[in-house]
Design a protein around this motif. Structure first.
Motif, PDB file in Angstrom:
ATOM      1  N   LEU A  73     -38.082   2.061 -14.665  1.00 55.76           N
ATOM      2  CA  LEU A  73     -37.567   0.792 -15.167  1.00 55.76           C
ATOM      3  C   LEU A  73     -36.867   0.036 -14.038  1.00 55.76           C
ATOM      4  O   LEU A  73     -36.978  -1.190 -13.939  1.00 55.76           O
ATOM      5  N   ASP A 101     -44.306   1.790 -26.495  1.00 58.06           N
ATOM      6  CA  ASP A 101     -43.076   2.586 -26.464  1.00 58.06           C
ATOM      7  C   ASP A 101     -41.845   1.830 -25.988  1.00 58.06           C
ATOM      8  O   ASP A 101     -40.722   2.260 -26.252  1.00 58.06           O
ATOM      9  N   TYR A 102     -42.030   0.720 -25.276  1.00 52.99           N
ATOM     10  CA  TYR A 102     -40.876   0.032 -24.689  1.00 52.99           C
ATOM     11  C   TYR A 102     -40.844  -1.467 -24.976  1.00 52.99           C
ATOM     12  O   TYR A 102     -39.940  -1.966 -25.624  1.00 52.99           O
ATOM     13  N   ASN A 131     -38.397  -4.108 -27.487  1.00 58.80           N
ATOM     14  CA  ASN A 131     -37.345  -4.894 -26.838  1.00 58.80           C
ATOM     15  C   ASN A 131     -37.963  -6.183 -26.297  1.00 58.80           C
ATOM     16  O   ASN A 131     -37.995  -6.412 -25.095  1.00 58.80           O
ATOM     17  N   GLU A 157     -36.238  -8.198 -23.835  1.00 56.34           N
ATOM     18  CA  GLU A 157     -35.962  -7.418 -22.624  1.00 56.34           C
ATOM     19  C   GLU A 157     -34.472  -7.313 -22.327  1.00 56.34           C
ATOM     20  O   GLU A 157     -34.039  -7.306 -21.175  1.00 56.34           O
ATOM     21  N   TRP A 203     -32.480  -5.181 -19.440  1.00 53.97           N
ATOM     22  CA  TRP A 203     -33.458  -4.900 -18.380  1.00 53.97           C
ATOM     23  C   TRP A 203     -33.357  -5.911 -17.237  1.00 53.97           C
ATOM     24  O   TRP A 203     -34.330  -6.374 -16.702  1.00 53.97           O
TER      25      TRP A 203
END
Length: 192
Positions: free
Chosen positions: A95, A133-134, A138, A141, A144
């Motif tokens: 990430l 999955d990510y 979100n 974001e 992030w």
């Protein structure tokens, strides 16, 4: 001309048009979207104007929307930059790597991942896993990173100010345009 407006339907990110087939206009939704999303939307709409409204592309293999997305992603983060940052072939990302690109180039993590799939840096399977999955969990974001450069459209406002100080528009014309007149000369330093 680029404008920011509050759209009633929040899922609309932006739109573009040519007024009288001469004046290109892009309008972007100012509500509930990240700076990176706005930048991407502006470039996506620019692609509609440059490539399709100007008839530079008539027939294509990809859909018009997909081609405009690729155009925007390529301008925000060219292939050479992405390959330099991440390599030519990857099986997994951290990430932190993606946040670093987001913060420096002003492109969302979702768009980075799309670009990586389009360029063959990652497999379709890994791409789908990242989204499932990510990213889909979100969408804004949050947490992030973020692009810290402010993005705002002020060209139209500056042109109106110029018209005011040059006495090219009346007060009534300004009111029709929905802008306020400068209240005093301190707001616009005029060098005569």
């Amino acid at each position: 001309m680029v404008l920011e407006e509050d759209f009633e339907k929040n899922e609309v990110l932006g739109w573009s048009a040519n007024i009288n087939k001469q004046r290109p206009v892009i309008v972007v939704n100012r509500q509930n979207h990240t700076v990176e999303r706005k930048r991407f939307t502006l470039l996506h709409e620019l692609a509609h104007i440059l490539l399709f409204q100007n008839k530079l592309i008539n027939e294509m293999e990809d859909s018009e929307e997909r081609l405009c997305e690729r155009f925007a992603g390529a301008l925000l983060c060219p292939a050479s930059v992405l390959k330099r940052e991440l390599g030519v072939r990857r099986t997994v990302f951290s990430l932190r790597e993606l946040i670093s690109i987001r913060e420096r180039y002003g492109i969302s993590i979702a768009a980075i991942v799309h670009r990586c799939k389009d360029l063959g840096i990652i497999s379709e399977q890994y791409y789908n896993r990242i989204f499932d999955d990510y990213i889909n969990l979100n969408k804004m974001e949050g947490g992030w990173g973020e692009y810290l450069m402010p993005e705002r459209t002020d060209r139209f406002h500056l042109l109106l100010q110029r018209a005011q100080i040059e006495n090219l528009l009346t007060k009534e014309e300004f009111k029709k345009l929905g802008h306020r007149m400068l209240s005093d000369q301190r707001e616009a330093v005029i060098w005569k």
